[in-house]
Design a protein around this motif. Sequence first.
Motif, PDB file in Angstrom:
ATOM      1  N   SER A   1       0.862  -1.187   0.000  1.00 62.20           N
ATOM      2  CA  SER A   1       0.000   0.000   0.000  1.00 62.20           C
ATOM      3  C   SER A   1       0.897   1.236   0.000  1.00 62.20           C
ATOM      4  O   SER A   1       2.123   1.135   0.188  1.00 62.20           O
ATOM      5  CB  SER A   1      -0.874   0.005   1.260  1.00 62.20           C
ATOM      6  OG  SER A   1      -0.058   0.180   2.414  1.00 62.20           O
ATOM      7  N   ASP A   2       0.298   2.400  -0.174  1.00 59.99           N
ATOM      8  CA  ASP A   2       1.073   3.649  -0.081  1.00 59.99           C
ATOM      9  C   ASP A   2       1.773   3.728   1.269  1.00 59.99           C
ATOM     10  O   ASP A   2       2.963   4.068   1.342  1.00 59.99           O
ATOM     11  CB  ASP A   2       0.162   4.866  -0.257  1.00 59.99           C
ATOM     12  CG  ASP A   2      -0.350   5.051  -1.678  1.00 59.99           C
ATOM     13  OD1 ASP A   2       0.235   4.487  -2.618  1.00 59.99           O
ATOM     14  OD2 ASP A   2      -1.353   5.771  -1.829  1.00 59.99           O
ATOM     15  N   GLU A   3       1.056   3.426   2.350  1.00 57.38           N
ATOM     16  CA  GLU A   3       1.646   3.551   3.685  1.00 57.38           C
ATOM     17  C   GLU A   3       2.766   2.533   3.908  1.00 57.38           C
ATOM     18  O   GLU A   3       3.780   2.846   4.523  1.00 57.38           O
ATOM     19  CB  GLU A   3       0.584   3.431   4.776  1.00 57.38           C
ATOM     20  CG  GLU A   3       1.087   3.881   6.136  1.00 57.38           C
ATOM     21  CD  GLU A   3       1.802   5.247   6.125  1.00 57.38           C
ATOM     22  OE1 GLU A   3       2.921   5.332   6.688  1.00 57.38           O
ATOM     23  OE2 GLU A   3       1.260   6.224   5.568  1.00 57.38           O
ATOM     24  N   GLU A   4       2.604   1.328   3.391  1.00 61.78           N
ATOM     25  CA  GLU A   4       3.682   0.333   3.509  1.00 61.78           C
ATOM     26  C   GLU A   4       4.912   0.790   2.729  1.00 61.78           C
ATOM     27  O   GLU A   4       6.047   0.576   3.164  1.00 61.78           O
ATOM     28  CB  GLU A   4       3.204  -1.030   3.008  1.00 61.78           C
ATOM     29  CG  GLU A   4       2.210  -1.695   3.944  1.00 61.78           C
ATOM     30  CD  GLU A   4       1.549  -2.920   3.340  1.00 61.78           C
ATOM     31  OE1 GLU A   4       1.324  -3.886   4.098  1.00 61.78           O
ATOM     32  OE2 GLU A   4       1.246  -2.910   2.127  1.00 61.78           O
ATOM     33  N   TYR A   5       4.697   1.432   1.595  1.00 56.67           N
ATOM     34  CA  TYR A   5       5.828   1.945   0.818  1.00 56.67           C
ATOM     35  C   TYR A   5       6.522   3.086   1.565  1.00 56.67           C
ATOM     36  O   TYR A   5       7.747   3.178   1.578  1.00 56.67           O
ATOM     37  CB  TYR A   5       5.371   2.401  -0.573  1.00 56.67           C
ATOM     38  CG  TYR A   5       6.530   2.706  -1.483  1.00 56.67           C
ATOM     39  CD1 TYR A   5       7.443   1.718  -1.825  1.00 56.67           C
ATOM     40  CD2 TYR A   5       6.712   3.983  -2.004  1.00 56.67           C
ATOM     41  CE1 TYR A   5       8.518   1.994  -2.658  1.00 56.67           C
ATOM     42  CE2 TYR A   5       7.782   4.261  -2.845  1.00 56.67           C
ATOM     43  CZ  TYR A   5       8.681   3.267  -3.164  1.00 56.67           C
ATOM     44  OH  TYR A   5       9.747   3.532  -3.974  1.00 56.67           O
ATOM     45  N   ARG A   6       5.753   3.928   2.206  1.00 57.72           N
ATOM     46  CA  ARG A   6       6.332   5.015   2.998  1.00 57.72           C
ATOM     47  C   ARG A   6       7.147   4.450   4.160  1.00 57.72           C
ATOM     48  O   ARG A   6       8.217   4.984   4.483  1.00 57.72           O
ATOM     49  CB  ARG A   6       5.228   5.956   3.476  1.00 57.72           C
ATOM     50  CG  ARG A   6       4.609   6.734   2.327  1.00 57.72           C
ATOM     51  CD  ARG A   6       3.403   7.549   2.750  1.00 57.72           C
ATOM     52  NE  ARG A   6       2.830   8.192   1.580  1.00 57.72           N
ATOM     53  CZ  ARG A   6       1.538   8.229   1.308  1.00 57.72           C
ATOM     54  NH1 ARG A   6       0.645   7.702   2.136  1.00 57.72           N
ATOM     55  NH2 ARG A   6       1.119   8.817   0.207  1.00 57.72           N
ATOM     56  N   THR A   7       6.675   3.385   4.764  1.00 58.30           N
ATOM     57  CA  THR A   7       7.435   2.719   5.834  1.00 58.30           C
ATOM     58  C   THR A   7       8.739   2.163   5.276  1.00 58.30           C
ATOM     59  O   THR A   7       9.801   2.312   5.887  1.00 58.30           O
ATOM     60  CB  THR A   7       6.587   1.608   6.484  1.00 58.30           C
ATOM     61  OG1 THR A   7       5.426   2.213   7.079  1.00 58.30           O
ATOM     62  CG2 THR A   7       7.370   0.847   7.534  1.00 58.30           C
TER      63      THR A   7
ATOM     64  N   ARG B   1      11.071   5.142   4.845  1.00 55.82           N
ATOM     65  CA  ARG B   1      11.629   5.611   6.129  1.00 55.82           C
ATOM     66  C   ARG B   1      12.774   4.703   6.580  1.00 55.82           C
ATOM     67  O   ARG B   1      13.828   5.178   7.003  1.00 55.82           O
ATOM     68  CB  ARG B   1      10.538   5.633   7.209  1.00 55.82           C
ATOM     69  CG  ARG B   1       9.566   6.770   7.097  1.00 55.82           C
ATOM     70  CD  ARG B   1       8.544   6.731   8.261  1.00 55.82           C
ATOM     71  NE  ARG B   1       7.405   7.535   7.940  1.00 55.82           N
ATOM     72  CZ  ARG B   1       6.247   7.070   7.430  1.00 55.82           C
ATOM     73  NH1 ARG B   1       6.077   5.769   7.221  1.00 55.82           N
ATOM     74  NH2 ARG B   1       5.271   7.904   7.155  1.00 55.82           N
TER      75      ARG B   1
ATOM     76  N   GLU C   1       9.177  13.015   6.859  1.00 54.65           N
ATOM     77  CA  GLU C   1       7.715  12.965   6.753  1.00 54.65           C
ATOM     78  C   GLU C   1       7.225  13.772   5.557  1.00 54.65           C
ATOM     79  O   GLU C   1       6.320  13.345   4.843  1.00 54.65           O
ATOM     80  CB  GLU C   1       7.052  13.421   8.049  1.00 54.65           C
ATOM     81  CG  GLU C   1       7.217  12.406   9.172  1.00 54.65           C
ATOM     82  CD  GLU C   1       6.917  10.957   8.750  1.00 54.65           C
ATOM     83  OE1 GLU C   1       5.824  10.685   8.218  1.00 54.65           O
ATOM     84  OE2 GLU C   1       7.793  10.093   8.939  1.00 54.65           O
TER      85      GLU C   1
ATOM     86  N   CYS D   1       7.936  11.647   2.604  1.00 58.23           N
ATOM     87  CA  CYS D   1       7.019  10.513   2.510  1.00 58.23           C
ATOM     88  C   CYS D   1       5.633  10.927   2.019  1.00 58.23           C
ATOM     89  O   CYS D   1       4.932  10.116   1.403  1.00 58.23           O
ATOM     90  CB  CYS D   1       6.929   9.783   3.848  1.00 58.23           C
ATOM     91  SG  CYS D   1       8.411   8.781   4.172  1.00 58.23           S
ATOM     92  N   GLU D   2       5.245  12.160   2.256  1.00 62.77           N
ATOM     93  CA  GLU D   2       3.949  12.639   1.768  1.00 62.77           C
ATOM     94  C   GLU D   2       3.881  12.644   0.248  1.00 62.77           C
ATOM     95  O   GLU D   2       2.799  12.571  -0.328  1.00 62.77           O
ATOM     96  CB  GLU D   2       3.660  14.047   2.296  1.00 62.77           C
ATOM     97  CG  GLU D   2       3.315  14.075   3.761  1.00 62.77           C
ATOM     98  CD  GLU D   2       3.186  15.481   4.320  1.00 62.77           C
ATOM     99  OE1 GLU D   2       3.174  16.459   3.519  1.00 62.77           O
ATOM    100  OE2 GLU D   2       3.112  15.615   5.546  1.00 62.77           O
TER     101      GLU D   2
ATOM    102  N   TYR E   1       2.522   4.337  -4.148  1.00 56.80           N
ATOM    103  CA  TYR E   1       2.951   3.028  -4.631  1.00 56.80           C
ATOM    104  C   TYR E   1       1.835   2.383  -5.449  1.00 56.80           C
ATOM    105  O   TYR E   1       0.661   2.444  -5.067  1.00 56.80           O
ATOM    106  CB  TYR E   1       3.309   2.113  -3.462  1.00 56.80           C
ATOM    107  CG  TYR E   1       3.894   0.800  -3.918  1.00 56.80           C
ATOM    108  CD1 TYR E   1       5.228   0.700  -4.251  1.00 56.80           C
ATOM    109  CD2 TYR E   1       3.092  -0.320  -4.049  1.00 56.80           C
ATOM    110  CE1 TYR E   1       5.759  -0.492  -4.701  1.00 56.80           C
ATOM    111  CE2 TYR E   1       3.612  -1.517  -4.498  1.00 56.80           C
ATOM    112  CZ  TYR E   1       4.945  -1.596  -4.818  1.00 56.80           C
ATOM    113  OH  TYR E   1       5.461  -2.774  -5.280  1.00 56.80           O
TER     114      TYR E   1
END
Length: 179
Positions: free
Chosen positions: A55-61, A64, A82, A85-86, A90
């Motif tokens: 997901s987008d959030e998993e890609y941001r993790t 990081r 941050e 990451c915004e 993905y």
Amino acid sequence: MSSQIIPVDPFDCVVFGGSGDLAERKLLPALYHRQIEGQFLEPTRIIGASRSPLSDEEYRTFAREALRKHLKAGEYNDAEVEKFCERLFYVPVDAKSDLGWDKLKTHLEDGRDGVRVFYLAVAPSIFGAISEKIREHDLITEQTRIVVEKPIGRDLASALELNDTIGRVFHEEQIFRID
């Protein structure tokens, strides 16, 4: 003579192989450095694309963790990370099939008509397949660029074949080769 950082117009950068080793070790840290130098104008987006079902959030993790691991001491800044990451998104895409390409197209066409950069951080053996899928799914605009990184082929014959394949899809002035 001093160097000057020049901001660039907003763009979309699609990184094929976006969850791979090259993206983790080199591309994400390099793009982060461009951001902290003030080179990105809004709304620049970086879109990771690979077969991994993230997901987008998993890609941001993932990003990081990559930055924590690969930036030099003192370069990791929570607020800047941050902000970086915004701009990360993905899309799961399979370079050899049609899976995910419609979602990528929708993502790229949501009211934007600026520069599109397709960065191929993948094995040279799929440069041609990705180029052809980009064309088949009508993702090429006047302002599209493609970036391929060395090695381009295994030998002269395969390098010429890859250049011909990419050249049938993109104009020479759209192709950027990185050594």
